[in-house]
Motif scaffolding. Structure first.
Motif, PDB file in Angstrom:
ATOM      1  N   HIS A 376       0.810  -1.212   0.000  1.00  0.00           N
ATOM      2  CA  HIS A 376       0.000   0.000   0.000  1.00  0.00           C
ATOM      3  C   HIS A 376       0.846   1.265   0.000  1.00  0.00           C
ATOM      4  O   HIS A 376       0.327   2.367   0.215  1.00  0.00           O
ATOM      5  CB  HIS A 376      -0.940  -0.006   1.214  1.00  0.00           C
ATOM      6  CG  HIS A 376      -1.960  -1.104   1.149  1.00  0.00           C
ATOM      7  ND1 HIS A 376      -3.027  -1.091   0.277  1.00  0.00           N
ATOM      8  CD2 HIS A 376      -2.044  -2.272   1.834  1.00  0.00           C
ATOM      9  CE1 HIS A 376      -3.741  -2.193   0.437  1.00  0.00           C
ATOM     10  NE2 HIS A 376      -3.172  -2.934   1.372  1.00  0.00           N
ATOM     11  N   GLY A 377       2.108   1.112  -0.252  1.00  0.00           N
ATOM     12  CA  GLY A 377       2.955   2.286  -0.435  1.00  0.00           C
ATOM     13  C   GLY A 377       3.123   3.119   0.820  1.00  0.00           C
ATOM     14  O   GLY A 377       3.229   2.611   1.933  1.00  0.00           O
ATOM     15  N   ASP A 378       3.106   4.447   0.613  1.00  0.00           N
ATOM     16  CA  ASP A 378       3.434   5.376   1.707  1.00  0.00           C
ATOM     17  C   ASP A 378       2.195   6.027   2.311  1.00  0.00           C
ATOM     18  O   ASP A 378       2.155   7.222   2.547  1.00  0.00           O
ATOM     19  CB  ASP A 378       4.388   6.461   1.197  1.00  0.00           C
ATOM     20  CG  ASP A 378       3.820   7.175  -0.024  1.00  0.00           C
ATOM     21  OD1 ASP A 378       2.745   6.776  -0.497  1.00  0.00           O
ATOM     22  OD2 ASP A 378       4.458   8.150  -0.484  1.00  0.00           O
ATOM     23  N   GLY A 379       1.170   5.238   2.539  1.00  0.00           N
ATOM     24  CA  GLY A 379       0.014   5.820   3.210  1.00  0.00           C
ATOM     25  C   GLY A 379      -1.217   5.889   2.346  1.00  0.00           C
ATOM     26  O   GLY A 379      -2.146   6.634   2.667  1.00  0.00           O
ATOM     27  N   GLY A 380      -1.239   5.145   1.271  1.00  0.00           N
ATOM     28  CA  GLY A 380      -2.454   5.052   0.480  1.00  0.00           C
ATOM     29  C   GLY A 380      -2.625   6.124  -0.570  1.00  0.00           C
ATOM     30  O   GLY A 380      -3.756   6.415  -0.976  1.00  0.00           O
ATOM     31  N   HIS A 381      -1.537   6.757  -1.036  1.00  0.00           N
ATOM     32  CA  HIS A 381      -1.650   7.730  -2.115  1.00  0.00           C
ATOM     33  C   HIS A 381      -2.163   7.035  -3.367  1.00  0.00           C
ATOM     34  O   HIS A 381      -1.817   5.889  -3.661  1.00  0.00           O
ATOM     35  CB  HIS A 381      -0.300   8.398  -2.405  1.00  0.00           C
ATOM     36  CG  HIS A 381       0.105   9.388  -1.355  1.00  0.00           C
ATOM     37  ND1 HIS A 381      -0.575  10.558  -1.148  1.00  0.00           N
ATOM     38  CD2 HIS A 381       1.105   9.349  -0.431  1.00  0.00           C
ATOM     39  CE1 HIS A 381       0.002  11.235  -0.160  1.00  0.00           C
ATOM     40  NE2 HIS A 381       1.021  10.505   0.293  1.00  0.00           N
ATOM     41  N   CYS A 382      -2.971   7.735  -4.133  1.00  0.00           N
ATOM     42  CA  CYS A 382      -3.587   7.155  -5.325  1.00  0.00           C
ATOM     43  C   CYS A 382      -2.513   6.945  -6.389  1.00  0.00           C
ATOM     44  O   CYS A 382      -1.884   7.903  -6.838  1.00  0.00           O
ATOM     45  CB  CYS A 382      -4.676   8.096  -5.837  1.00  0.00           C
ATOM     46  SG  CYS A 382      -5.642   7.392  -7.180  1.00  0.00           S
ATOM     47  N   GLY A 383      -2.284   5.692  -6.763  1.00  0.00           N
ATOM     48  CA  GLY A 383      -1.300   5.378  -7.775  1.00  0.00           C
ATOM     49  C   GLY A 383      -1.926   5.166  -9.135  1.00  0.00           C
ATOM     50  O   GLY A 383      -3.131   5.321  -9.330  1.00  0.00           O
ATOM     51  N   ARG A 384      -1.115   4.802 -10.087  1.00  0.00           N
ATOM     52  CA  ARG A 384      -1.596   4.529 -11.435  1.00  0.00           C
ATOM     53  C   ARG A 384      -1.188   3.127 -11.843  1.00  0.00           C
ATOM     54  O   ARG A 384      -0.198   2.581 -11.351  1.00  0.00           O
ATOM     55  CB  ARG A 384      -1.079   5.560 -12.440  1.00  0.00           C
ATOM     56  CG  ARG A 384       0.436   5.569 -12.574  1.00  0.00           C
ATOM     57  CD  ARG A 384       0.889   6.654 -13.521  1.00  0.00           C
ATOM     58  NE  ARG A 384       2.354   6.675 -13.638  1.00  0.00           N
ATOM     59  CZ  ARG A 384       3.037   5.913 -14.489  1.00  0.00           C
ATOM     60  NH1 ARG A 384       2.401   5.066 -15.284  1.00  0.00           N
ATOM     61  NH2 ARG A 384       4.351   5.995 -14.533  1.00  0.00           N
ATOM     62  N   VAL A 385      -1.940   2.533 -12.741  1.00  0.00           N
ATOM     63  CA  VAL A 385      -1.629   1.197 -13.205  1.00  0.00           C
ATOM     64  C   VAL A 385      -0.938   1.274 -14.555  1.00  0.00           C
ATOM     65  O   VAL A 385      -1.189   2.197 -15.354  1.00  0.00           O
ATOM     66  CB  VAL A 385      -2.910   0.344 -13.315  1.00  0.00           C
ATOM     67  CG1 VAL A 385      -3.513   0.125 -11.934  1.00  0.00           C
ATOM     68  CG2 VAL A 385      -3.948   0.990 -14.226  1.00  0.00           C
ATOM     69  N   THR A 386      -0.050   0.329 -14.799  1.00  0.00           N
ATOM     70  CA  THR A 386       0.705   0.333 -16.048  1.00  0.00           C
ATOM     71  C   THR A 386      -0.069  -0.305 -17.191  1.00  0.00           C
ATOM     72  O   THR A 386       0.291  -0.125 -18.359  1.00  0.00           O
ATOM     73  CB  THR A 386       2.017  -0.415 -15.861  1.00  0.00           C
ATOM     74  OG1 THR A 386       1.745  -1.758 -15.409  1.00  0.00           O
ATOM     75  CG2 THR A 386       2.897   0.286 -14.816  1.00  0.00           C
ATOM     76  N   ARG A 387      -1.110  -1.075 -16.873  1.00  0.00           N
ATOM     77  CA  ARG A 387      -1.943  -1.686 -17.901  1.00  0.00           C
ATOM     78  C   ARG A 387      -3.243  -2.151 -17.264  1.00  0.00           C
ATOM     79  O   ARG A 387      -3.327  -2.346 -16.062  1.00  0.00           O
ATOM     80  CB  ARG A 387      -1.236  -2.868 -18.567  1.00  0.00           C
ATOM     81  CG  ARG A 387      -0.715  -3.943 -17.603  1.00  0.00           C
ATOM     82  CD  ARG A 387      -0.027  -5.063 -18.332  1.00  0.00           C
ATOM     83  NE  ARG A 387       0.688  -5.962 -17.412  1.00  0.00           N
ATOM     84  CZ  ARG A 387       1.293  -7.075 -17.794  1.00  0.00           C
ATOM     85  NH1 ARG A 387       1.273  -7.438 -19.080  1.00  0.00           N
ATOM     86  NH2 ARG A 387       1.941  -7.838 -16.929  1.00  0.00           N
ATOM     87  N   THR A 388      -4.227  -2.323 -18.117  1.00  0.00           N
ATOM     88  CA  THR A 388      -5.512  -2.849 -17.644  1.00  0.00           C
ATOM     89  C   THR A 388      -5.920  -4.048 -18.493  1.00  0.00           C
ATOM     90  O   THR A 388      -6.827  -4.753 -18.163  1.00  0.00           O
ATOM     91  CB  THR A 388      -6.623  -1.797 -17.714  1.00  0.00           C
ATOM     92  OG1 THR A 388      -6.815  -1.393 -19.078  1.00  0.00           O
ATOM     93  CG2 THR A 388      -6.285  -0.606 -16.865  1.00  0.00           C
TER      94      THR A 388
END
Length: 388
Positions: A376-388
């Motif tokens: 979950h990274g550094d506290g739940g910042h909204c990330g992006r996906v490299t593919r769907t």
């Protein structure tokens, strides 16, 4: 020209004039056709060349050589002619077969193995399904062809194209006794875990936003805090009580599923539980193709990975409901859904428009990578996906 017989009665019987004239014409024609003719210049040259070769003891190959060695002269002509006839028949049959094959391939080039004409057909993409996952992968799936998903092929361009469909993707391991827990008890725990996964992530009613009754029926009601939390989230979702942390739900007014297939892949493991029973861990990823409910037929996909820890406790030693699971822990990783929207639904983003919510600010992740634990990274910042 022969003379006409005399009319003397002692000679041959008198012939009418017209019969005698016809006899005369036929005779003259036969004489002319049988008369020797002067050979042409080319014929004389060929004759002279053959005479010289005979004088030198030479013979052109296959010329005047007679029967093949070892074949009696009386049979040679028959055998040779017979083989020639068979060859003609064989080539005739092959000709028809080849012609039919050419026509068939022209109508359907995909019948040929591979893609010899470079047509880019989907035959190569529609590869055989992957075997069931029995251990954690060592790396993310390889790159897929950059195909755009369509209504007919909603998993085009996705690693999930080779995954199993729905419940077939939830393969149970072989049940074995764990300590004092017999194998049939372990099998019961595995089947209940699968039922929970299906009810929470594959049940059409759940996916379309209804209450996940089938999944709730597997959980032990003697976990009051858990049920209070889930009921609150389903009734009044919020950041603290969001049902999508356990259930895959889409807003039917926003999107609708494409077809009836949801791809699934993952594995289960089990061990001795802490409450006299068997503990099961389930780690599965689900892929959902959807389109807008009232917009253009643009297909997108949301990918949800869930990790559940459940236990089938011993009812003889603990206050639990027989045949129900204790939900010990659950975690999730969601790819292609709006961040910071807590209304109890997943909200896929479409390539042609920006999704609701803030722009991604977290790290890029591959939602198909099952080789790593959920981070979950550094506290739940909204990330992006490299593919769907």
């Amino acid at each position: 020209m022969p003379e006409k017989p005399s009319d003397d009665p002692s000679s041959a019987s008198g012939l009418p004039d017209d019969v005698w004239e016809q006899f005369t014409r036929d005779t003259e024609r036969d004489i002319r056709s049988s008369a020797p003719k002067e050979p042409s210049a080319r014929a004389r040259m060929v004759t002279e060349r053959l005479r010289e070769q005979d004088a030198r003891g030479e013979q052109p190959p296959g010329w005047r050589t007679g029967p093949a060695m070892g074949v009696p002269p009386a049979r040679w002509g028959k055998d040779l002619n017979g083989r020639a006839a068979r060859h003609r028949k064989l080539w005739a049959v092959l000709g028809v077969t080849v012609a039919a094959a050419v026509v068939l391939v022209a109508l359907k080039p995909s019948l040929l193995p591979g893609d010899p004409f470079g047509t880019g057909g989907s035959g190569a993409a529609e590869a055989s399904p992957l075997p069931a996952e029995t251990a954690a992968p060592t790396a993310a799936p390889g790159a897929s062809d950059p195909e755009t998903p369509t209504l007919d092929r909603p998993f085009a361009g996705s690693p999930a194209l080779r995954w199993a469909d729905g419940e077939a993707g939830i393969v149970l391991p072989e049940a074995k006794a764990v300590g004092a827990v017999p194998a049939d008890r372990v099998e019961e725990a595995l089947k209940l875990t699968k039922k929970l996964l299906v009810g929470a992530n594959l049940d059409p009613k759940t996916v379309r936003g209804a209450r996940p009754a089938a999944a709730l029926s597997v959980l032990d009601p003697k976990q009051p805090e858990l049920f209070d939390e889930l009921d609150t989230g389903l009734r009044s979702p919020s950041r603290e009580h969001d049902p999508v942390t356990l259930f895959s739900r889409f807003d039917p007014d926003e999107v609708r599923p494409v077809g009836d297939v949801i791809k699934a892949r993952g594995r289960m493991t089990f061990k001795k539980g802490s409450q006299g029973g068997v503990a099961v861990r389930a780690d599965y990823t689900f892929v959902y193709p959807v389109v807008r409910a009232d917009g253009p037929p643009e297909v997108t996909r949301t990918i949800v990975r869930r990790v559940l820890d459940v236990e089938l406790a011993d009812p003889a030693r603990y206050k639990v409901t027989p045949g129900r699971l204790l939900l010990v822990k659950y975690d999730q990783e969601i790819g292609n859904s709006s961040c910071d929207v807590y209304d109890g639904y997943l909200h896929p983003g479409f390539p042609s428009s920006r999704s609701a919510g803030p722009d991604p600010s977290g790290p890029a992740t591959d939602p198909y990578d099952r080789s790593k634990d959920i981070d979950h990274g550094d506290g739940g910042h909204c990330g992006r996906v490299t593919r769907t």
